[in-house]
Design an enzyme around this catalytic site. Structure first.
Site, PDB file in Angstrom:
ATOM      1  N   HIS A 156       0.878  -1.173   0.000  1.00  0.00           N
ATOM      2  CA  HIS A 156       0.000   0.000   0.000  1.00  0.00           C
ATOM      3  C   HIS A 156       0.919   1.228   0.000  1.00  0.00           C
ATOM      4  O   HIS A 156       2.009   1.182   0.570  1.00  0.00           O
ATOM      5  CB  HIS A 156      -0.820  -0.061   1.295  1.00  0.00           C
ATOM      6  CG  HIS A 156      -1.920   0.924   1.424  1.00  0.00           C
ATOM      7  ND1 HIS A 156      -1.702   2.240   1.746  1.00  0.00           N
ATOM      8  CD2 HIS A 156      -3.271   0.780   1.312  1.00  0.00           C
ATOM      9  CE1 HIS A 156      -2.874   2.865   1.831  1.00  0.00           C
ATOM     10  NE2 HIS A 156      -3.834   1.997   1.572  1.00  0.00           N
ATOM     11  N   ASP A 233       2.966  -4.633   7.994  1.00  0.00           N
ATOM     12  CA  ASP A 233       1.720  -3.869   7.878  1.00  0.00           C
ATOM     13  C   ASP A 233       0.565  -4.863   7.963  1.00  0.00           C
ATOM     14  O   ASP A 233       0.343  -5.647   7.038  1.00  0.00           O
ATOM     15  CB  ASP A 233       1.752  -3.126   6.530  1.00  0.00           C
ATOM     16  CG  ASP A 233       0.413  -2.479   6.174  1.00  0.00           C
ATOM     17  OD1 ASP A 233      -0.585  -2.711   6.877  1.00  0.00           O
ATOM     18  OD2 ASP A 233       0.383  -1.746   5.166  1.00  0.00           O
ATOM     19  N   GLN A 236      -4.678  -5.535   6.775  1.00  0.00           N
ATOM     20  CA  GLN A 236      -5.647  -6.493   6.204  1.00  0.00           C
ATOM     21  C   GLN A 236      -5.746  -7.785   7.008  1.00  0.00           C
ATOM     22  O   GLN A 236      -6.669  -8.566   6.800  1.00  0.00           O
ATOM     23  CB  GLN A 236      -5.259  -6.839   4.758  1.00  0.00           C
ATOM     24  CG  GLN A 236      -5.415  -5.699   3.777  1.00  0.00           C
ATOM     25  CD  GLN A 236      -6.842  -5.217   3.643  1.00  0.00           C
ATOM     26  OE1 GLN A 236      -7.792  -5.979   3.767  1.00  0.00           O
ATOM     27  NE2 GLN A 236      -7.012  -3.926   3.395  1.00  0.00           N
ATOM     28  N   LYS A 259     -10.546  -1.347  10.298  1.00  0.00           N
ATOM     29  CA  LYS A 259     -10.624  -2.543   9.455  1.00  0.00           C
ATOM     30  C   LYS A 259     -10.917  -3.794  10.272  1.00  0.00           C
ATOM     31  O   LYS A 259     -10.894  -4.901   9.754  1.00  0.00           O
ATOM     32  CB  LYS A 259      -9.335  -2.695   8.645  1.00  0.00           C
ATOM     33  CG  LYS A 259      -9.211  -1.576   7.617  1.00  0.00           C
ATOM     34  CD  LYS A 259      -8.107  -1.777   6.649  1.00  0.00           C
ATOM     35  CE  LYS A 259      -8.064  -0.589   5.690  1.00  0.00           C
ATOM     36  NZ  LYS A 259      -6.898  -0.605   4.827  1.00  0.00           N
ATOM     37  N   CYS A 397      -4.747   2.175  -3.837  1.00  0.00           N
ATOM     38  CA  CYS A 397      -3.575   2.760  -3.166  1.00  0.00           C
ATOM     39  C   CYS A 397      -2.347   1.875  -3.341  1.00  0.00           C
ATOM     40  O   CYS A 397      -1.493   1.793  -2.456  1.00  0.00           O
ATOM     41  CB  CYS A 397      -3.815   2.995  -1.678  1.00  0.00           C
ATOM     42  SG  CYS A 397      -5.090   4.187  -1.344  1.00  0.00           S
TER      43      CYS A 397
HETATM   44  C1  LIG Z   1      -5.959   0.255   4.695  1.00  0.00           C
HETATM   45  C2  LIG Z   1      -4.533  -0.060   4.562  1.00  0.00           C
HETATM   46  C3  LIG Z   1      -3.569   0.849   4.960  1.00  0.00           C
HETATM   47  C4  LIG Z   1      -3.917   2.199   5.515  1.00  0.00           C
HETATM   48  O1  LIG Z   1      -4.526   2.089   6.780  1.00  0.00           O
HETATM   49  P1  LIG Z   1      -5.288   3.323   7.461  1.00  0.00           P
HETATM   50  O2  LIG Z   1      -5.716   2.829   8.804  1.00  0.00           O
HETATM   51  O3  LIG Z   1      -6.467   3.605   6.587  1.00  0.00           O
HETATM   52  O4  LIG Z   1      -4.357   4.444   7.567  1.00  0.00           O
HETATM   53  C5  LIG Z   1      -2.248   0.465   4.844  1.00  0.00           C
HETATM   54  N1  LIG Z   1      -1.898  -0.742   4.369  1.00  0.00           N
HETATM   55  C6  LIG Z   1      -2.800  -1.645   3.971  1.00  0.00           C
HETATM   56  C7  LIG Z   1      -2.356  -2.996   3.474  1.00  0.00           C
HETATM   57  C8  LIG Z   1      -4.156  -1.333   4.037  1.00  0.00           C
HETATM   58  O5  LIG Z   1      -5.064  -2.226   3.637  1.00  0.00           O
END
Ligand SMILES: *Cc1c(COP(=O)(O)O)cnc(C)c1O
Length: 439
Positions: A156, A233, A236, A259, A397
Site C-alpha cells: 500500500h 503492515d 488487512q 478494518k 492505493c
Molecule cells: C488500509 C490499509 C492501509 C492504511 O490504513 P489506514 O488505517 O487507513 O491508515 C495500509 N496498508 C494496507 C495494506 C491497508 O489495507
C-alpha cells in the site's frame, strides 16, 4: 481414527441442521469439518446492512477499505460521550478515572487479543498509516547512510512513501521484492536481496490489492539473520485471522481499528520493548514527557512516549468493544467462514466469460481482485453500484501493483464474516448485467 469419524459425524449432523448459508466447509489437516456461524444473528448486529442503496438492498463488499461496525461498538461510542466523557490520565476526579479505566482496559484487550507480552507495547495511534509513519520517522536510529531498506512490490502507498522519505533523509537505498505472475512474492529474489547492508525489511501481511497472504514468518526470520529490523503492515490481517505477535517475532506490527469493526481514527502500533525504547518519539507535546525544562526535556516511558496530546479516547474504548465482539465469534471461525466465501466467490467469478483474477492462489484472504475482458473496472463498478453492490474499483492505493500487471486498476470484492453466499450470487448477476451492457 475415532477423532476422524467423530468429525465426519459432526459434519453430517450440522449439515442436516443448518442451511448452506450457515455452513462453511473447511479443510484442515486433511479432514473436513464444519464451521457454523449464526449469520442471521450476526447480520442483525450491523444496522447498516438493513439499508438500501439506489433502491436495492445494500451488499457491502468493500471490507478491505473499511469494515462495518456492530451495534456493540456504536453503543460504546455513545456511552462514552453520554456517561463518562473526560480527559484521561491527568484528572483525580471520578469521570477522568472512569474514562482512564475504560481506555487502559481497551489497551489490555488489544494486548491479549494479539498475544502481546506487555500492555505498554500497545501504542494507540490514529490509524495504520500513522503507525507506519511513527516508526519510519524515527527509523534513522536503525538505518544509516548507504544501508538498504527492503519493501515489497505489493505494498500500500502508506508502506512505501514513509520509507522513501526515510531513505532520502539518511541517504539509504530502497530495494524492492518483486512479485510473481500469480501475485506471490518472489521469495528467491528476497533471499538474494538480503545482505549485511540490509537494515530494515517492511512488507504487508496480506496485500490489500490482491488479497495474497505473504510468508511473513519466513521474511522476518531471514531478515533477523542479517540483524535487520522488521515491520509488518497488518491492516488487512488484523480483523480476519488469529494473530500472535510473540510467535511472529516482528520488531514492529501495525494495525487499523476501522478494518477490524472498530471506529475510524484509531490504530495500533505494536513493537518489541527494546525496539520501542530505541525508537525516538514521533511527536512532542503533553502526555509524552517526564520532565520539561528549557535546558532539557526527558520523555515518558512506554506507551506514553508515543502518545502525545489527547488521544482518540472514544475510539480506543470502542476498539476494545470491537475486540470483545470478534472474540465472541472467534477469529478461527471468522477466518474459516470467510475462506468459504472466498472459495465460493472465486468459482462464481471465474464463470463470468473473460474474467481474470489477479492473485489467484490458495493462501489468501477473502479479497478477489479481477477484471472482465478489457472493460474498464470503473464502468463496471458504477453499474453494479446502481444495483446496490458496493465493490472497490481502481488502483487500491497500490499503483506499483497495477503497473506490474499492466492494468489501470481492478474490481475488488472483499468479504467479511457478515457477508453471505447469496450476496455473492447477487453480485455475480449484477456483474453479468454490467458486462452485457458494456460489451
Ligand atoms: C488500509 C490499509 C492501509 C492504511 O490504513 P489506514 O488505517 O487507513 O491508515 C495500509 N496498508 C494496507 C495494506 C491497508 O489495507
Amino acid at each position: 481414527m475415532t477423532g476422524y469419524f467423530y468429525l465426519l459425524e459432526y459434519k453430517v449432523t450440522l449439515e442436516r441442521l443448518f442451511s448452506s448459508t450457515d455452513l462453511t466447509m473447511s479443510s484442515r489437516l486433511g479432514l473436513t469439518f464444519a464451521i457454523m456461524l449464526d449469520i442471521k444473528k450476526i447480520r442483525a448486529d450491523f444496522p447498516i446492512l438493513n439499508r438500501k442503496v439506489n433502491g436495492q438492498p445494500l451488499i457491502y463488499f468493500d471490507n478491505a477499505a473499511t469494515s462495518q461496525k456492530p451495534t456493540q461498538v456504536i453503543d460504546k461510542i455513545v456511552a462514552y460521550y453520554t456517561l463518562y466523557n473526560a480527559n484521561i490520565h491527568r484528572g483525580v476526579h471520578a469521570l477522568s478515572q472512569e474514562a482512564t479505566d475504560h481506555f487502559e482496559g481497551a489497551r489490555e484487550k488489544v494486548r491479549a487479543f494479539f498475544n502481546i507480552p506487555l500492555a505498554k507495547q500497545v501504542i494507540f495511534t490514529s490509524g495504520n498509516t500513522h503507525s507506519i509513519n511513527a516508526v519510519a520517522s524515527g527509523a534513522h536510529v536503525f538505518v544509516k547512510k548507504e544501508d538498504e531498506v527492503i519493501v515489497s512490490a505489493v505494498e500500500h502507498h502508506s508502506n512505501i512513501v514513509p520509507w522513501q522519505m526515510l531513505c532520502e533523509r539518511v541517504g539509504a537505498v530502497l530495494k524492492v521484492i518483486p512479485v510473481l505472475d500469480d501475485g506471490r512474492l518472489d521469495m528467491h529474489a528476497y533471499h538474494n536481496l538480503l545482505n549485511s547492508k540490509t537494515a530494515f525489511v517492511v512488507v504487508n501481511h496480506i496485500s490489500n490489492a490482491l488479497g495474497v497472504t505473504n510468508p511473513v514468518k519466513e521474511i522476518i526470520d531471514a531478515a533477523h539473520q542479517y540483524d535487520a529490523m522488521t515491520l509488518i503492515d497488518g491492516a488487512q490481517s488484523c480483523g480476519h485471522m488469529k494473530l500472535d505477535m510473540q510467535a511472529l517475532d516482528a520488531d514492529f506490527y501495525t494495525m487499523s481499528g476501522h478494518k477490524m469493526c472498530g471506529p475510524t481514527g484509531i490504530g495500533i502500533l505494536y513493537g518489541k520493548e527494546e525496539a520501542l525504547n530505541s525508537l525516538p518519539p514521533y511527536q512532542g507535546g503533553g502526555e509524552m514527557i517526564d520532565q520539561v525544562s528549557f535546558e532539557k526535556t526527558t520523555y515518558a516511558g512506554l506507551p506514553h512516549k508515543f502518545e502525545a496530546g489527547t488521544p482518540n479516547i472514544a475510539g480506543g474504548i470502542a476498539l476494545g468493544a470491537a475486540i470483545d465482539y470478534l472474540n465472541e465469534i472467534g477469529m478461527e471461525n471468522i477466518a474459516a467462514y470467510e475462506h468459504g466465501l472466498l472459495v465460493y466467490g472465486t468459482a462464481q467469478i471465474k464463470n463470468i466469460p473473460g474474467a481474470k483474477i489477479y492473485g489467484d492462489v490458495t493462501d489468501k484472504a477473502a479479497v478477489i481482485s479481477f477484471n472482465v475482458a478489457s472493460l474498464h473496472p470503473y464502468d463496471i463498478g458504477t453499474i453494479v453500484d446502481k444495483l446496490g453492490v458496493a465493490v472497490r474499483t481502481g488502483h487500491h492505493c497500490a499503483q506499483p501493483v497495477m503497473e506490474r500487471f499492466k492494468i489501470p486498476g481492478t474490481i475488488r470484492a472483499s468479504f467479511a464474516f457478515y457477508n453471505t453466499k447469496e450476496e455473492i450470487d447477487v453480485m455475480v448477476q449484477a456483474l453479468q448485467r454490467a458486462v452485457t451492457m458494456l460489451s
